[in-house]
Scaffold this motif. Sequence first.
Motif, PDB file in Angstrom:
ATOM      1  N   LYS A   1       0.855  -1.187   0.000  1.00  0.00           N
ATOM      2  CA  LYS A   1       0.000   0.000   0.000  1.00  0.00           C
ATOM      3  C   LYS A   1       0.890   1.236   0.000  1.00  0.00           C
ATOM      4  O   LYS A   1       1.816   1.355   0.809  1.00  0.00           O
ATOM      5  CB  LYS A   1      -0.907   0.012   1.227  1.00  0.00           C
TER       6      LYS A   1
ATOM      7  N   THR B   1      -5.023  -1.166  -7.435  1.00  0.00           N
ATOM      8  CA  THR B   1      -6.200  -0.714  -6.691  1.00  0.00           C
ATOM      9  C   THR B   1      -5.936   0.699  -6.175  1.00  0.00           C
ATOM     10  O   THR B   1      -4.799   1.106  -5.996  1.00  0.00           O
ATOM     11  CB  THR B   1      -6.504  -1.631  -5.491  1.00  0.00           C
ATOM     12  N   CYS B   2      -7.004   1.427  -5.930  1.00  0.00           N
ATOM     13  CA  CYS B   2      -6.897   2.775  -5.370  1.00  0.00           C
ATOM     14  C   CYS B   2      -8.035   2.961  -4.382  1.00  0.00           C
ATOM     15  O   CYS B   2      -9.208   2.820  -4.741  1.00  0.00           O
ATOM     16  CB  CYS B   2      -6.978   3.833  -6.472  1.00  0.00           C
ATOM     17  N   GLN B   3      -7.695   3.261  -3.130  1.00  0.00           N
ATOM     18  CA  GLN B   3      -8.721   3.423  -2.112  1.00  0.00           C
ATOM     19  C   GLN B   3      -8.961   4.885  -1.741  1.00  0.00           C
ATOM     20  O   GLN B   3      -9.929   5.202  -1.046  1.00  0.00           O
ATOM     21  CB  GLN B   3      -8.345   2.644  -0.846  1.00  0.00           C
TER      22      GLN B   3
END
Length: 201
Positions: free
Chosen positions: A39, A173-175
């Motif tokens: 992350k 992914t991108c949160q």
Amino acid sequence: MSSSQSIPNEETIAAAAQITVFDNKGSQAPFGDIFASVKTVVVFIRHFFCGMCQAYVSQLAAVSEKSLSEVGVKIVVIGCGEWQLIDNYKKDTGFTGDIYADPSRELYRKLNMTVETLAGTPAGEQKRSYVTGALSNVLKSIWRGPVSHPLHMGKQGNISQLGGDFIFGPGNTCQFAYLMKHTQDHVEVAELMEAAGVKST
């Protein structure tokens, strides 16, 4: 703070991951390699001579490595200037993490950072904590930029480019995503770290 309209979709992330960026030695690597296995908080600054962004990155530098490692998070910074300015930028800000350059701004555009302006905080809107004084930051930017490093003139990147703050990975992914609306609009570091799951110390 993050908006669902700002978070890139899977197709956009996959395309962005293939765009190459430069490290401080001039070596190129796909953007996706940065967050392939961990992350990653990715902060896109405006340009390498921006005093406001330098103040913000100095705040990022104060986040303890212990807090980051405990939750498996890293922070990287990307600027739109030439890679030759990276080492001096790290020295000026005290940031010890990785910094990359996207001089073509292809990555900025792919992630929808398309706004260009020199406008600061709008009247009536509270300034971010890293904005300690416009004049002070402008003078600091001039001193750390063309005065101290005259050979870097013109290599800092587009001065009207705005950046943004993202949390990518692991994988495509991108949160979290926030796009700057003016030149003093990075997400507060405490809020960004909270979104990444990093505990304050």
